[in-house]
Enzyme design. Structure first.
Site, PDB file in Angstrom:
ATOM      1  N   CYS A 114      -4.154 -15.533 -51.873  1.00 16.92           N
ATOM      2  CA  CYS A 114      -4.933 -16.776 -51.861  1.00 16.92           C
ATOM      3  C   CYS A 114      -6.418 -16.505 -52.046  1.00 16.92           C
ATOM      4  O   CYS A 114      -7.154 -17.377 -52.484  1.00 16.92           O
ATOM      5  CB  CYS A 114      -4.682 -17.517 -50.567  1.00 16.92           C
ATOM      6  SG  CYS A 114      -4.822 -16.454 -49.145  1.00 16.92           S
ATOM      7  N   GLY A 156       1.171 -27.935 -47.416  1.00 15.10           N
ATOM      8  CA  GLY A 156       0.187 -28.098 -46.339  1.00 15.10           C
ATOM      9  C   GLY A 156      -0.173 -29.566 -46.108  1.00 15.10           C
ATOM     10  O   GLY A 156      -0.294 -30.015 -44.965  1.00 15.10           O
ATOM     11  N   LYS A 158       8.405 -18.847 -38.284  1.00 16.94           N
ATOM     12  CA  LYS A 158       9.329 -18.913 -39.414  1.00 16.94           C
ATOM     13  C   LYS A 158       8.762 -18.145 -40.601  1.00 16.94           C
ATOM     14  O   LYS A 158       7.768 -18.551 -41.202  1.00 16.94           O
ATOM     15  CB  LYS A 158       9.560 -20.371 -39.848  1.00 16.94           C
ATOM     16  CG  LYS A 158      10.746 -20.483 -40.801  1.00 16.94           C
ATOM     17  CD  LYS A 158      10.750 -21.735 -41.618  1.00 16.94           C
ATOM     18  CE  LYS A 158       9.945 -21.626 -42.870  1.00 16.94           C
ATOM     19  NZ  LYS A 158      10.425 -20.619 -43.852  1.00 16.94           N
ATOM     20  N   GLU A 187      -4.319 -22.679 -59.567  1.00 15.80           N
ATOM     21  CA  GLU A 187      -4.020 -21.395 -58.949  1.00 15.80           C
ATOM     22  C   GLU A 187      -2.765 -20.825 -59.605  1.00 15.80           C
ATOM     23  O   GLU A 187      -1.678 -21.396 -59.483  1.00 15.80           O
ATOM     24  CB  GLU A 187      -3.777 -21.576 -57.444  1.00 15.80           C
ATOM     25  CG  GLU A 187      -3.526 -20.267 -56.754  1.00 15.80           C
ATOM     26  CD  GLU A 187      -3.314 -20.419 -55.258  1.00 15.80           C
ATOM     27  OE1 GLU A 187      -2.486 -21.259 -54.857  1.00 15.80           O
ATOM     28  OE2 GLU A 187      -3.974 -19.695 -54.496  1.00 15.80           O
ATOM     29  N   GLU A 219      -3.957 -22.866 -43.903  1.00 13.14           N
ATOM     30  CA  GLU A 219      -4.580 -21.892 -44.816  1.00 13.14           C
ATOM     31  C   GLU A 219      -3.853 -22.049 -46.140  1.00 13.14           C
ATOM     32  O   GLU A 219      -2.668 -21.727 -46.243  1.00 13.14           O
ATOM     33  CB  GLU A 219      -4.407 -20.461 -44.290  1.00 13.14           C
ATOM     34  CG  GLU A 219      -5.055 -20.195 -42.954  1.00 13.14           C
ATOM     35  CD  GLU A 219      -6.571 -20.145 -43.004  1.00 13.14           C
ATOM     36  OE1 GLU A 219      -7.157 -20.299 -44.105  1.00 13.14           O
ATOM     37  OE2 GLU A 219      -7.181 -19.992 -41.932  1.00 13.14           O
ATOM     38  N   GLY A 277       0.316 -21.429 -46.734  1.00 12.75           N
ATOM     39  CA  GLY A 277       1.182 -21.615 -47.887  1.00 12.75           C
ATOM     40  C   GLY A 277       0.497 -22.471 -48.926  1.00 12.75           C
ATOM     41  O   GLY A 277      -0.736 -22.509 -49.012  1.00 12.75           O
ATOM     42  N   SER A 278       1.295 -23.194 -49.688  1.00 10.09           N
ATOM     43  CA  SER A 278       0.750 -23.958 -50.806  1.00 10.09           C
ATOM     44  C   SER A 278       0.047 -25.220 -50.305  1.00 10.09           C
ATOM     45  O   SER A 278       0.363 -25.757 -49.244  1.00 10.09           O
ATOM     46  CB  SER A 278       1.879 -24.330 -51.766  1.00 10.09           C
ATOM     47  OG  SER A 278       2.819 -25.126 -51.096  1.00 10.09           O
TER      48      SER A 278
END
Ligand code: NAD
Length: 451
Positions: free
Chosen positions: A263, A212, A154, A355, A229, A207-208
């Site tokens: 990231c 996650g 996806k 972040e 990740e 992703g974030s």
């Protein structure tokens, strides 16, 4: 059926309408991938390797086409976008070596012979973010396919176009139908279904950190395998004994590449106090010279942010602080933020801790090596980091002391497909890439034969 209009972030012009899959379509795709798994795992190792190499060759023949799509869809520079398409090809070639080397072990035991096997999991769900649509897709599907799994992938809602094209190229290369299925859709629909569907045996998520955590919690219900990740707030530690001019010249690229939507961005620069002023004197012209242009211009070194929402988020951080050094950004259409350097003295400042995921870097002085390590580790994240010093003993010592998965000394390299990549602490769980990645898509089975 719902559709999503993909927009060029440099011009705000629509690029394409992409249908969003429903839960029913996700279920059908997962069922077909499960069906295809039995045949795919039975393809002989040499033939599976040959198919992956053929897929790599077809991607190679379409590098410019894929790159052009990413320039328009994600606002990536041409240089980056070509590298990204090439990275998919390279990952496929690298992991094409895996099917024929998926070795088990023969373990000495009493009373018989003991052997181990690495068996594929089944259907693997790969969930990709918008910041690096092509490479992150490839880091998931290449080793998963090599290990004999089928993949449902996806892409992010904002950036589905290159993933859809890669799915077509896989078929063109001769991969059987439903071995790699690209399924554009919403995270809350298709992504969630990968988590809840019992036939998806592993979720590979980038992703974030917030999403996650939810995915990890959801996967717990079925003890589903998961790789995460997630975010980062990585430190670039510059010692006074380094080549300061070189450290300052490279620092902008370590954080402003991909407009800071990376990231691994070195979004905190720690500079030894005795060299602080001199470092900033070198940094200012390097930031001001960065060519922030519409990425359709080959000269562009930094493009826009991915969306108006992301631009507003980043501006929100900048509204709270004083910008010490600002670079350029175009006027007019597009979601632009100039590269910005902020001097920080309070480690509790939001811009030091959170972040930003935009072209913003915070700089702070440190007193000595121990202080540098303490500041670098004072974060919930731990993805990457850099150390600039002429003392390689110190470089290695500090690299060992920083709690992060990917450190580089006198360089900002993070991701190389030959080497493992992933985070400490809340930057992730598990590793991608490197020689062991296919193992993460297998179960190790032990078989004992009695004599
Ligand atoms: P995001 O977490 O919102 O989305 C990532 C992907 O997850 C998208 O495909 C999205 O559709 C999907 N998703 C969203 N909600 C979901 C749900 N409930 N269930 C399943 N899937 C869902 O993140 P983003 O905004 O796309 O990306 C930016 C973030 O990703 C940043 O925080 C960045 O640090 C992080 N990131 C990390 C890495 C890494 O390798 N560590 C790489 C890229 C991005």
């Amino acid at each position: 059926m719902d559709t999503f209009t993909v927009v060029n972030p440099a011009t705000e012009q629509p690029v394409a309408d992409v249908p969003l899959a429903t839960v029913e379509q996700a279920d059908a795709a997962i069922a077909s991938a499960h069906e295809a798994f039995h045949a795919w795992r039975a393809v002989s190792p040499g033939d599976r390797a040959a198919l992956l190499r053929r897929f790599a060759a077809v991607v190679d023949a379409h590098v410019d086409e894929l790159a052009e799509l990413e320039v328009r869809n994600a606002g990536h520079t041409w240089g980056n976008a070509r590298w990204e398409a090439g990275n998919v090809r390279d990952c496929l070639n690298y992991y094409a070596g895996a099917p024929e080397r998926l070795f088990g072990r023969q373990i000495p035991v009493a009373g018989g012979t003991d052997v181990t096997f690495h068996e594929p999991l089944g259907v693997v769900g790969v969930i990709v973010p918008w910041n690096f649509p092509m490479p992150i897709a490839g880091w998931g599907f290449a080793p998963a396919l090599a290990a004999g799994n089928t993949v449902v992938l996806k892409p992010a809602e904002l950036t589905p176009l290159t993933a859809v094209r890669l799915g077509e190229l896989a078929l063109e290369a001769g991969l059987p139908e439903h071995v790699l299925t690209v399924l554009p859709g919403k995270g809350s629909v298709v992504g969630e279904r990968f988590v809840t569907h019992p036939l998806v045996r592993k979720v590979c998520f980038t992703g974030s950190t917030d999403v996650g955590k939810r995915i990890m919690a959801g996967c717990a219900d079925q003890v589903k395998r998961v790789t995460l990740e997630l975010g980062g707030k990585s430190a670039n530690i510059v010692f006074a004994d380094s080549d300061l001019a070189a450290a300052a010249a490279s620092a902008p690229y370590a954080v402003f590449d991909n407009a800071g939507q990376d990231c691994c961005a070195r979004s905190r620069i720690l500079v030894e106090r005795s060299a602080y002023d001199e470092f900033l004197t070198h940094l200012a012209p390097a930031v001001e010279a960065l060519r922030v242009l519409d990425p359709s211009d080959e000269a562009s070194e930094m493009g826009p942010l991915i969306s108006s929402g992301q631009r507003d988020r980043v501006r929100g951080y900048l509204d709270e602080v004083e910008v010490a050094i600002a670079g350029q950004a175009p006027d007019g259409a597009g979601w632009w933020v100039p590269p910005s350097v902020v001097a920080v003295d309070d480690p509790a400042a939001r811009i030091w801790r959170e972040e930003v995921f935009g072209p913003v870097v915070a700089v702070m002085p440190f007193d000595d090596e121990a202080h540098a390590v303490e500041l670098a580790n004072d974060t919930e994240y731990g993805l990457s980091g850099s150390i600039y010093t002429s003392d390689l003993g110190r470089g290695l010592r500090v690299a060992r002391a920083v709690e992060a998965g990917n450190l580089s000394v006198n360089s900002h390299s993070s991701v190389r497909y030959w080497t493992p990549f992933g985070g400490y602490k809340q930057s992730g769980l598990g590793r991608e890439l490197g020689p062991d990645a296919p193992m993460a898509f297998t179960e190790e089975k032990n078989v004992f034969l009695a004599h």
